[in-house]
Design an enzyme around this catalytic site. Structure first.
Site, mmCIF file in Angstrom:
data_model
loop_
_atom_site.group_PDB
_atom_site.id
_atom_site.type_symbol
_atom_site.label_atom_id
_atom_site.label_comp_id
_atom_site.label_asym_id
_atom_site.label_seq_id
_atom_site.Cartn_x
_atom_site.Cartn_y
_atom_site.Cartn_z
ATOM 1 N N CYS A 198 0.836 -1.202 0.000
ATOM 2 C CA CYS A 198 0.000 0.000 0.000
ATOM 3 C C CYS A 198 0.874 1.258 0.000
ATOM 4 C CB CYS A 198 -0.928 -0.027 1.222
ATOM 5 S SG CYS A 198 -1.800 1.515 1.540
ATOM 6 N N CYS B 226 0.095 3.953 2.626
ATOM 7 C CA CYS B 226 0.488 3.441 3.950
ATOM 8 C C CYS B 226 1.963 3.737 4.203
ATOM 9 C CB CYS B 226 0.256 1.934 4.043
ATOM 10 S SG CYS B 226 -1.450 1.400 3.804
#
Length: 171
Positions: A64, A67
């Site tokens: 991600c 993230c």
């Protein structure tokens, strides 16, 4: 026919707007679901054991991108407020076949906060059924959800820091 198309578009936009509002709106005194997950040293960590601390439960994955951008900000918050009773629980939702990447990733970035593994995605499903990443839930010292946030955009860490400071001043 055009009326139906416009109605469909408007309906979708309203759903998106409502969802965004819910993702940043403060939660009111909802108790956080308890869970036990294993950390990177294969030791069990139970959320309810952290009562008395302000806890950020952050769901993320190695694949991600947002993230990865957010995580250094989480480390800074942990460094700054850890001594005051603030704890970051970074819960990886990497599935079993990619979970082996989590520990080397965390070590290579020098992150020191607690990292847990949710390879079955049971915990993320309780907190965030859509499994949007990153996804953060901030808990007060009693384990009540006080703030939720979905996604990451530059500047989100400012609001998170404000929320953490506010909860740390409360008994």
């Amino acid at each position: 026919m055009y009326v139906f198309v416009w109605r469909g578009i408007v309906k979708k936009l309203l759903v998106i707007i409502f969802g965004l509002l819910l993702s940043v709106a403060p939660a009111h005194a909802q108790q956080a679901p308890d869970f036990t997950l294993r950390n990177l040293e294969n030791k069990e960590v139970t959320l309810s054991d952290l009562k008395g601390k302000v806890v950020l439960v952050n769901f993320w994955a190695t694949w991600c991108g947002p993230c990865q951008v957010e995580m250094p900000h989480l480390q800074r918050l942990q460094d700054e407020y850890g001594k005051d009773g603030f704890v970051v629980l970074a819960i990886s939702v990497d599935e079993a076949r990619t979970a082996s990447r989590v520990k080397p990733h965390i070590k290579s970035k020098g992150f020191k906060f607690e990292v847990l593994l949710d390879t079955s995605t049971e915990v993320v499903s309780q907190y965030n059924p859509q499994k949007t990443l990153p996804y953060s839930v901030l808990l007060d010292r009693k384990g009540s959800i006080k703030w939720r946030h979905s996604g990451y955009s530059p500047g989100d860490e400012v609001e998170l820091g404000k929320q953490v400071r506010q909860l740390l001043t409360q008994p």
